[in-house]
Every structure is written in structure tokens, then in C-alpha cells.
Scaffold this motif. Sequence first.
Motif, PDB file in Angstrom:
ATOM      1  N   GLN A  76      50.786 162.643   2.209  1.00 50.31           N
ATOM      2  CA  GLN A  76      51.045 162.593   0.769  1.00 50.31           C
ATOM      3  C   GLN A  76      50.668 161.238   0.181  1.00 50.31           C
ATOM      4  O   GLN A  76      50.066 161.172  -0.895  1.00 50.31           O
ATOM      5  CB  GLN A  76      52.517 162.879   0.477  1.00 50.31           C
ATOM      6  N   GLU A  77      51.005 160.174   0.872  1.00 50.43           N
ATOM      7  CA  GLU A  77      50.697 158.837   0.365  1.00 50.43           C
ATOM      8  C   GLU A  77      49.195 158.594   0.332  1.00 50.43           C
ATOM      9  O   GLU A  77      48.686 157.956  -0.601  1.00 50.43           O
ATOM     10  CB  GLU A  77      51.401 157.767   1.202  1.00 50.43           C
ATOM     11  N   ILE A  79      46.862 160.876  -0.070  1.00 49.93           N
ATOM     12  CA  ILE A  79      46.360 161.654  -1.208  1.00 49.93           C
ATOM     13  C   ILE A  79      46.724 160.948  -2.507  1.00 49.93           C
ATOM     14  O   ILE A  79      45.900 160.844  -3.425  1.00 49.93           O
ATOM     15  CB  ILE A  79      46.900 163.099  -1.166  1.00 49.93           C
ATOM     16  N   THR A  80      47.946 160.455  -2.590  1.00 51.95           N
ATOM     17  CA  THR A  80      48.403 159.774  -3.801  1.00 51.95           C
ATOM     18  C   THR A  80      47.520 158.586  -4.135  1.00 51.95           C
ATOM     19  O   THR A  80      47.145 158.389  -5.302  1.00 51.95           O
ATOM     20  CB  THR A  80      49.864 159.297  -3.635  1.00 51.95           C
ATOM     21  N   ILE A  81      47.175 157.791  -3.148  1.00 55.26           N
ATOM     22  CA  ILE A  81      46.389 156.589  -3.422  1.00 55.26           C
ATOM     23  C   ILE A  81      44.963 156.939  -3.830  1.00 55.26           C
ATOM     24  O   ILE A  81      44.371 156.286  -4.689  1.00 55.26           O
ATOM     25  CB  ILE A  81      46.445 155.594  -2.229  1.00 55.26           C
ATOM     26  N   VAL A  82      44.408 157.995  -3.258  1.00 57.37           N
ATOM     27  CA  VAL A  82      43.061 158.429  -3.657  1.00 57.37           C
ATOM     28  C   VAL A  82      43.092 158.974  -5.080  1.00 57.37           C
ATOM     29  O   VAL A  82      42.241 158.625  -5.911  1.00 57.37           O
ATOM     30  CB  VAL A  82      42.505 159.471  -2.664  1.00 57.37           C
ATOM     31  N   TYR A 100      40.758 146.808  -3.198  1.00 55.92           N
ATOM     32  CA  TYR A 100      41.323 148.155  -3.215  1.00 55.92           C
ATOM     33  C   TYR A 100      40.700 149.009  -2.108  1.00 55.92           C
ATOM     34  O   TYR A 100      41.386 149.800  -1.470  1.00 55.92           O
ATOM     35  CB  TYR A 100      41.107 148.835  -4.563  1.00 55.92           C
ATOM     36  N   VAL A 101      39.412 148.836  -1.897  1.00 55.88           N
ATOM     37  CA  VAL A 101      38.730 149.581  -0.829  1.00 55.88           C
ATOM     38  C   VAL A 101      39.355 149.232   0.516  1.00 55.88           C
ATOM     39  O   VAL A 101      39.670 150.121   1.309  1.00 55.88           O
ATOM     40  CB  VAL A 101      37.213 149.275  -0.816  1.00 55.88           C
ATOM     41  N   PHE A 102      39.577 147.966   0.766  1.00 58.67           N
ATOM     42  CA  PHE A 102      40.191 147.552   2.032  1.00 58.67           C
ATOM     43  C   PHE A 102      41.611 148.094   2.162  1.00 58.67           C
ATOM     44  O   PHE A 102      42.038 148.505   3.243  1.00 58.67           O
ATOM     45  CB  PHE A 102      40.178 146.029   2.174  1.00 58.67           C
ATOM     46  N   SER A 103      42.335 148.114   1.061  1.00 56.43           N
ATOM     47  CA  SER A 103      43.694 148.681   1.081  1.00 56.43           C
ATOM     48  C   SER A 103      43.656 150.161   1.417  1.00 56.43           C
ATOM     49  O   SER A 103      44.482 150.648   2.208  1.00 56.43           O
ATOM     50  CB  SER A 103      44.360 148.478  -0.280  1.00 56.43           C
ATOM     51  N   ILE A 107      45.307 152.397   4.601  1.00 58.25           N
ATOM     52  CA  ILE A 107      46.127 153.613   4.451  1.00 58.25           C
ATOM     53  C   ILE A 107      45.541 154.759   5.268  1.00 58.25           C
ATOM     54  O   ILE A 107      46.274 155.497   5.932  1.00 58.25           O
ATOM     55  CB  ILE A 107      46.275 153.982   2.966  1.00 58.25           C
ATOM     56  N   ILE A 108      44.230 154.887   5.264  1.00 52.36           N
ATOM     57  CA  ILE A 108      43.592 155.915   6.098  1.00 52.36           C
ATOM     58  C   ILE A 108      43.873 155.621   7.569  1.00 52.36           C
ATOM     59  O   ILE A 108      44.102 156.525   8.371  1.00 52.36           O
ATOM     60  CB  ILE A 108      42.078 155.998   5.812  1.00 52.36           C
ATOM     61  N   GLY A 109      43.893 154.349   7.938  1.00 52.15           N
ATOM     62  CA  GLY A 109      44.269 153.975   9.302  1.00 52.15           C
ATOM     63  C   GLY A 109      45.682 154.416   9.627  1.00 52.15           C
ATOM     64  O   GLY A 109      45.965 154.871  10.742  1.00 52.15           O
ATOM     65  N   ALA A 110      46.586 154.317   8.664  1.00 52.61           N
ATOM     66  CA  ALA A 110      47.965 154.771   8.861  1.00 52.61           C
ATOM     67  C   ALA A 110      48.001 156.277   9.136  1.00 52.61           C
ATOM     68  O   ALA A 110      48.757 156.741  10.005  1.00 52.61           O
ATOM     69  CB  ALA A 110      48.829 154.439   7.645  1.00 52.61           C
ATOM     70  N   VAL A 111      47.166 157.023   8.442  1.00 54.38           N
ATOM     71  CA  VAL A 111      47.091 158.466   8.678  1.00 54.38           C
ATOM     72  C   VAL A 111      46.612 158.719  10.108  1.00 54.38           C
ATOM     73  O   VAL A 111      47.169 159.559  10.820  1.00 54.38           O
ATOM     74  CB  VAL A 111      46.162 159.163   7.656  1.00 54.38           C
TER      75      VAL A 111
END
Length: 118
Positions: A76-77, A79-82, A100-103, A107-111
Motif C-alpha cells: 500500500q505504501e 502504491i501510495t508514493i507512486v 525523490y527518485v532515490f526515495s 521504498i521499492i527496496g522495502a517491498v
Amino acid sequence: MSSILRFWTFLLLVVSNIFMTFAWYGNLKFFKNSSTPLPIIIIISWGIAFFEYCFMIPANRIASKSFDTAQLKIIQEAITIVVFGIFSVLYLKESFRLNYVFSFICIIGAVFFAFKKF
């Protein structure tokens, strides 16, 4: 979980996040320089957020059959950020910066790590 259920989960989460992003941040464009009282803006945002719940709750119920709660929250997070990134650029006309790209990559790494079996 079947591919169809994963697709529906993803679609419902995207739609719910679009509604929630408008509920939280849409007022910044429409009411930024407005004399509209804050309680009215809050009620309008609640009205928009109602539809977010109409999509989020079914998505969570479908996904809970196959994902851990933590995995679902991380999805969910992401998707939310995208959704927010697209919203801020296209709707609010804000710039999209390299940090923002690095952030988003983090987040994708967290997934990735949420679904990695150790």
C-alpha cells in the motif's frame, strides 16, 4: 493467490490511493487561496475519503488471504508514493527532483525485502 485476485487487489489499492491523495492534498490546489472555512474543506475531504474506504477495505480483505499484514501495508505504501508522485507532478504542477527518485527506489527496496524469505 491467483493472478486475477492479485490484479484486483492492485487495482483496488491504486483507485483507493487516488481518492485518498485527492482527499488529503487536492484541497491545496482548490482552496489554497480561498476563504472557504476549514471545517467545510474537512467535510469535503471526508466525503472524498469515503470512496477511498470503499476500495481499500475490499482490497485488504482480498489480499489478507495471501499476504501478511506487514506485506500488505508495504504494498500500500509503495502504491501510495507512486500515486502521490504522479499526482504532485500532473495535478499540483510541482517539480519532480532526483532525491525523490532515490526515495522511491528505497521504498521499492522495502517491498523487495518484505517478500524475501530469509
